[in-house]
Design an enzyme around this catalytic site. Structure first.
Site, PDB file in Angstrom:
ATOM      1  N   ASP A   1       1.010  -1.391  -0.208  1.00 24.91           N
ATOM      2  CA  ASP A   1       0.089   0.044   0.117  1.00 24.91           C
ATOM      3  C   ASP A   1       1.288   0.764   0.100  1.00 24.91           C
ATOM      4  O   ASP A   1       1.600   1.038   0.364  1.00 24.91           O
ATOM      5  CB  ASP A   1      -1.326   0.030   0.940  1.00 24.91           C
ATOM      6  CG  ASP A   1      -2.053   0.515   1.065  1.00 24.91           C
ATOM      7  OD1 ASP A   1      -1.749   1.989   0.539  1.00 24.91           O
ATOM      8  OD2 ASP A   1      -3.493   0.637   1.435  1.00 24.91           O
TER       9      ASP A   1
ATOM     10  N   LEU B   1      -7.357  -5.152  -3.486  1.00 24.55           N
ATOM     11  CA  LEU B   1      -8.014  -3.844  -2.958  1.00 24.55           C
ATOM     12  C   LEU B   1      -8.292  -2.531  -3.706  1.00 24.55           C
ATOM     13  O   LEU B   1      -8.668  -1.787  -2.642  1.00 24.55           O
ATOM     14  CB  LEU B   1      -8.142  -4.250  -1.071  1.00 24.55           C
ATOM     15  CG  LEU B   1      -8.326  -5.814  -0.418  1.00 24.55           C
ATOM     16  CD1 LEU B   1      -7.919  -6.398   0.649  1.00 24.55           C
ATOM     17  CD2 LEU B   1      -9.461  -5.633  -0.586  1.00 24.55           C
TER      18      LEU B   1
ATOM     19  N   TYR C   1     -16.537   9.608  -7.543  1.00 20.92           N
ATOM     20  CA  TYR C   1     -16.643   9.441  -9.017  1.00 20.92           C
ATOM     21  C   TYR C   1     -17.054  10.433 -10.513  1.00 20.92           C
ATOM     22  O   TYR C   1     -16.975  10.726 -11.247  1.00 20.92           O
ATOM     23  CB  TYR C   1     -18.455   8.521  -9.271  1.00 20.92           C
ATOM     24  CG  TYR C   1     -18.143   7.451  -7.927  1.00 20.92           C
ATOM     25  CD1 TYR C   1     -16.481   7.492  -7.518  1.00 20.92           C
ATOM     26  CD2 TYR C   1     -18.754   6.228  -7.063  1.00 20.92           C
ATOM     27  CE1 TYR C   1     -16.729   6.064  -6.720  1.00 20.92           C
ATOM     28  CE2 TYR C   1     -19.048   5.951  -6.579  1.00 20.92           C
ATOM     29  CZ  TYR C   1     -17.798   5.346  -5.893  1.00 20.92           C
ATOM     30  OH  TYR C   1     -17.505   4.291  -4.909  1.00 20.92           O
TER      31      TYR C   1
ATOM     32  N   ARG D   1     -21.340   9.513 -12.152  1.00 17.98           N
ATOM     33  CA  ARG D   1     -21.541   9.306 -11.492  1.00 17.98           C
ATOM     34  C   ARG D   1     -21.408   8.029 -11.326  1.00 17.98           C
ATOM     35  O   ARG D   1     -20.383   6.866 -11.056  1.00 17.98           O
ATOM     36  CB  ARG D   1     -22.578   9.644 -10.918  1.00 17.98           C
ATOM     37  CG  ARG D   1     -23.041   8.904  -9.317  1.00 17.98           C
ATOM     38  CD  ARG D   1     -23.660   7.271  -9.000  1.00 17.98           C
ATOM     39  NE  ARG D   1     -23.938   7.391  -7.951  1.00 17.98           N
ATOM     40  CZ  ARG D   1     -23.689   6.040  -7.043  1.00 17.98           C
ATOM     41  NH1 ARG D   1     -21.719   5.625  -8.292  1.00 17.98           N
ATOM     42  NH2 ARG D   1     -23.333   5.671  -6.067  1.00 17.98           N
TER      43      ARG D   1
ATOM     44  N   TYR E   1     -16.947   4.577 -12.486  1.00 20.42           N
ATOM     45  CA  TYR E   1     -16.702   4.067 -10.675  1.00 20.42           C
ATOM     46  C   TYR E   1     -17.391   2.124 -11.651  1.00 20.42           C
ATOM     47  O   TYR E   1     -16.623   1.177 -11.304  1.00 20.42           O
ATOM     48  CB  TYR E   1     -17.278   4.737  -9.869  1.00 20.42           C
ATOM     49  CG  TYR E   1     -16.977   3.228  -7.998  1.00 20.42           C
ATOM     50  CD1 TYR E   1     -15.943   3.262  -7.671  1.00 20.42           C
ATOM     51  CD2 TYR E   1     -17.555   2.816  -7.910  1.00 20.42           C
ATOM     52  CE1 TYR E   1     -15.256   1.719  -6.769  1.00 20.42           C
ATOM     53  CE2 TYR E   1     -17.531   1.479  -6.635  1.00 20.42           C
ATOM     54  CZ  TYR E   1     -15.726   1.143  -7.001  1.00 20.42           C
ATOM     55  OH  TYR E   1     -15.667   0.881  -5.794  1.00 20.42           O
TER      56      TYR E   1
ATOM     57  N   ARG F   1     -30.962   1.007   0.959  1.00 16.99           N
ATOM     58  CA  ARG F   1     -29.509   0.120   0.693  1.00 16.99           C
ATOM     59  C   ARG F   1     -29.370  -1.421   1.906  1.00 16.99           C
ATOM     60  O   ARG F   1     -29.773  -1.340   3.286  1.00 16.99           O
ATOM     61  CB  ARG F   1     -28.337   0.758   1.431  1.00 16.99           C
ATOM     62  CG  ARG F   1     -27.510   2.285   0.747  1.00 16.99           C
ATOM     63  CD  ARG F   1     -27.612   1.315  -1.284  1.00 16.99           C
ATOM     64  NE  ARG F   1     -27.318   2.581  -1.747  1.00 16.99           N
ATOM     65  CZ  ARG F   1     -28.117   2.801  -3.164  1.00 16.99           C
ATOM     66  NH1 ARG F   1     -29.366   2.372  -3.003  1.00 16.99           N
ATOM     67  NH2 ARG F   1     -27.402   4.053  -3.273  1.00 16.99           N
TER      68      ARG F   1
ATOM     69  N   TYR G   1     -23.216  16.633  -4.479  1.00 18.57           N
ATOM     70  CA  TYR G   1     -22.400  15.900  -5.233  1.00 18.57           C
ATOM     71  C   TYR G   1     -21.665  16.597  -6.812  1.00 18.57           C
ATOM     72  O   TYR G   1     -20.773  16.671  -7.379  1.00 18.57           O
ATOM     73  CB  TYR G   1     -23.216  14.746  -5.338  1.00 18.57           C
ATOM     74  CG  TYR G   1     -22.978  13.631  -4.010  1.00 18.57           C
ATOM     75  CD1 TYR G   1     -21.933  13.033  -4.275  1.00 18.57           C
ATOM     76  CD2 TYR G   1     -23.735  13.143  -4.291  1.00 18.57           C
ATOM     77  CE1 TYR G   1     -21.662  12.099  -2.944  1.00 18.57           C
ATOM     78  CE2 TYR G   1     -24.236  12.232  -3.109  1.00 18.57           C
ATOM     79  CZ  TYR G   1     -23.173  11.253  -2.874  1.00 18.57           C
ATOM     80  OH  TYR G   1     -23.345  10.699  -1.852  1.00 18.57           O
TER      81      TYR G   1
ATOM     82  N   ASP H   1     -27.898   7.485  -9.460  1.00 14.63           N
ATOM     83  CA  ASP H   1     -27.568   6.821  -7.796  1.00 14.63           C
ATOM     84  C   ASP H   1     -28.785   5.540  -8.257  1.00 14.63           C
ATOM     85  O   ASP H   1     -30.015   5.378  -9.492  1.00 14.63           O
ATOM     86  CB  ASP H   1     -28.717   6.979  -7.204  1.00 14.63           C
ATOM     87  CG  ASP H   1     -27.409   6.469  -5.643  1.00 14.63           C
ATOM     88  OD1 ASP H   1     -27.087   5.683  -5.514  1.00 14.63           O
ATOM     89  OD2 ASP H   1     -28.330   6.820  -4.256  1.00 14.63           O
TER      90      ASP H   1
ATOM     91  N   ARG I   1     -30.266  -2.048  -3.115  1.00 16.82           N
ATOM     92  CA  ARG I   1     -28.989  -2.733  -3.664  1.00 16.82           C
ATOM     93  C   ARG I   1     -28.878  -4.148  -2.332  1.00 16.82           C
ATOM     94  O   ARG I   1     -28.378  -4.137  -1.842  1.00 16.82           O
ATOM     95  CB  ARG I   1     -27.644  -2.128  -3.271  1.00 16.82           C
ATOM     96  CG  ARG I   1     -27.171  -1.344  -4.258  1.00 16.82           C
ATOM     97  CD  ARG I   1     -25.862  -1.071  -4.470  1.00 16.82           C
ATOM     98  NE  ARG I   1     -25.039   0.401  -5.414  1.00 16.82           N
ATOM     99  CZ  ARG I   1     -24.826   1.422  -4.995  1.00 16.82           C
ATOM    100  NH1 ARG I   1     -24.815   1.207  -3.708  1.00 16.82           N
ATOM    101  NH2 ARG I   1     -24.899   2.511  -5.825  1.00 16.82           N
TER     102      ARG I   1
END
Length: 422
Positions: A49, A96, A105, A182, A185, A260, A331, A337, A341
């Site tokens: 890292d 990761l 994003y 957005r 990503y 979520r 943002y 969005d 999920r």
């Protein structure tokens, strides 16, 4: 401490000690995964890292039982020739590394695409060319919008799980228009998934892809101005934590109606360890890792966090703890969005026998207890210093700063500087 007894996998076979290259070991997930591996297994970790703040406690003392089983390499995978050599030294590579903060994003789409696709290409390439196994961390965002979100608001089909539960092998990946940056990503993550899958099909790469669904716990993200940039915007739980710590209103983007699911980091890491130690069951699979039982709207999350933090801190909640804000204001232009999920857990349950255990209330209690213990005092100190500087600048008073150790007055860090009003 790792057990001295031979570990057995799900098929009753002994698990041989592995050398694991963990790219992004210094982050939220990496730090917890390192702890799990060092405490419970004989495996060795090559921790890679650019930062190691969250794993310093694993690196500092030679007296620890895992001394010699973790080595840290300060490497940026964008431009370091040592990467392939480290992959060759390892039995398994876990990637990761990512930019995974929604605020970025929109405002840093190029960095987001490069970090999540271009920078990951050499990792995939070297693993494939050297016949090394790869566990790649993707995201639940590759699913994009649900089919149900395109149905009329009053359609009864919106309540049918077939239109919103996300399955690794059948759910389509539906994104917004190109101008909605957005999705930079999600697109980058989906493309690297497709590349990994193609390497497996054409060149025999042994891979597992992980799709995390909102992993939550201690050390997640950062608190702006304390252990991250003052202007930074972390993900929702850390963003709400920051507001609670500062006794500010929690901002609900577009009313907080998005839904979520949240899973506790320690539950999720159990799933990853099963993937590591059961390659015959994990190779070639994509796994959702989440907790469908912990589903809430973002507004409900804010209400729960306010209640839990009041209990943890002993401080009463604000009279109006939340405030609505538009996504454009929060943002910037180009934000979009997904409505829900919710992961389907069939494949991971069948292959690895994994199910999450921790309730949303319990994971919030654990996380906010950590946040309060770690950050509350630092934020109060920093607030006092900001106030002191303001008073001096405004000519309201004079202040004598008192250095607590030797050295120059550089940034007047709160932990190192006291002051007296004169």
């Amino acid at each position: 401490m790792a057990s001295s007894t031979v570990r057995i996998n799900l098929d009753g076979k002994p698990i041989n000690p592995l050398t694991i290259l963990m790219i992004g070991a210094g982050g939220f997930i990496g730090s917890h995964l390192c702890e799990k591996i060092l405490n419970e297994t004989p495996h060795k970790i090559l921790a890679l890292d650019v930062y190691n703040d969250k794993i310093k406690h694993l690196l500092e003392s030679d007296s620890l039982k895992w001394a010699g089983r973790i080595q840290f390499y300060r490497i940026n995978i964008k431009h370091d020739s040592r990467l392939e050599g480290l992959i060759k030294m390892s039995d398994l590579t876990i990637n990761l590394a990512a930019i995974c903060t929604p605020a970025d994003y929109n405002t840093r789409p190029l960095d987001t695409i490069y970090s999540n696709f271009i920078d990951a290409l050499p990792v995939v390439k070297y693993c494939s060319e050297n016949a090394k196994r790869l566990i790649h961390f993707s995201t639940c965002e590759v699913y994009g919008k649900t089919i149900g979100s395109f149905l009329p608001k009053d359609s009864p089909l919106r309540q049918d799980p077939a239109y919103y539960v996300l399955k690794e092998d059948t759910s389509p990946c539906i994104f917004g228009s190109i101008e909605k940056q957005r999705w930079s990503y999600a697109c980058a993550k989906q493309l690297i998934e497709r590349l990994i899958y193609a390497e497996g099909a054409e060149n025999g790469l042994e891979f597992t892809i992980v799709r995390p669904f909102n992993w939550i716990g201690p050390r997640m993200d950062f608190i702006p101005g304390v252990d991250g940039p003052s202007e930074g915007v972390p993900r929702v739980l850390a963003c709400f934590s920051n507001a609670l710590l500062r006794r500010e209103q929690l901002k609900l983007v577009d009313g907080g109606v998005s839904q979520r699911t949240f899973v506790y980091i320690k539950d999720a890491i159990e799933a990853v360890l099963l993937m590591i130690e059961n390659p015959d069951r994990a190779n070639g699979h994509i796994f959702n890792v989440g907790n469908p039982n912990n589903e809430v709207t973002v507004r409900q999350l804010a209400e729960m966090m306010t209640e839990v933090y009041s209990k943890v801190s002993g401080e009463p909640a604000l009279e109006q703890p939340t405030v609505d804000i538009s996504s454009k204001e929060f943002y910037g232009e180009g934000y979009d969005d997904s409505d829900k999920r919710i992961p389907d857990m069939t494949i991971i349950n069948k292959q690895l026998g994994w199910n999450p255990k921790t309730s949303l209330w319990d994971l919030l209690d654990s996380t906010l207890t950590y946040q309060h213990k770690t950050y509350a005092e630092a934020i109060k100190k920093r607030g006092l210093h900001v106030l002191a500087r303001y008073l001096v600048t405004a000519g309201k008073c004079c202040i004598n700063f008192v250095k607590r150790d030797a050295g120059a007055f550089t940034d007047l860090e709160p932990d190192n500087v006291g002051f007296k009003i004169c």
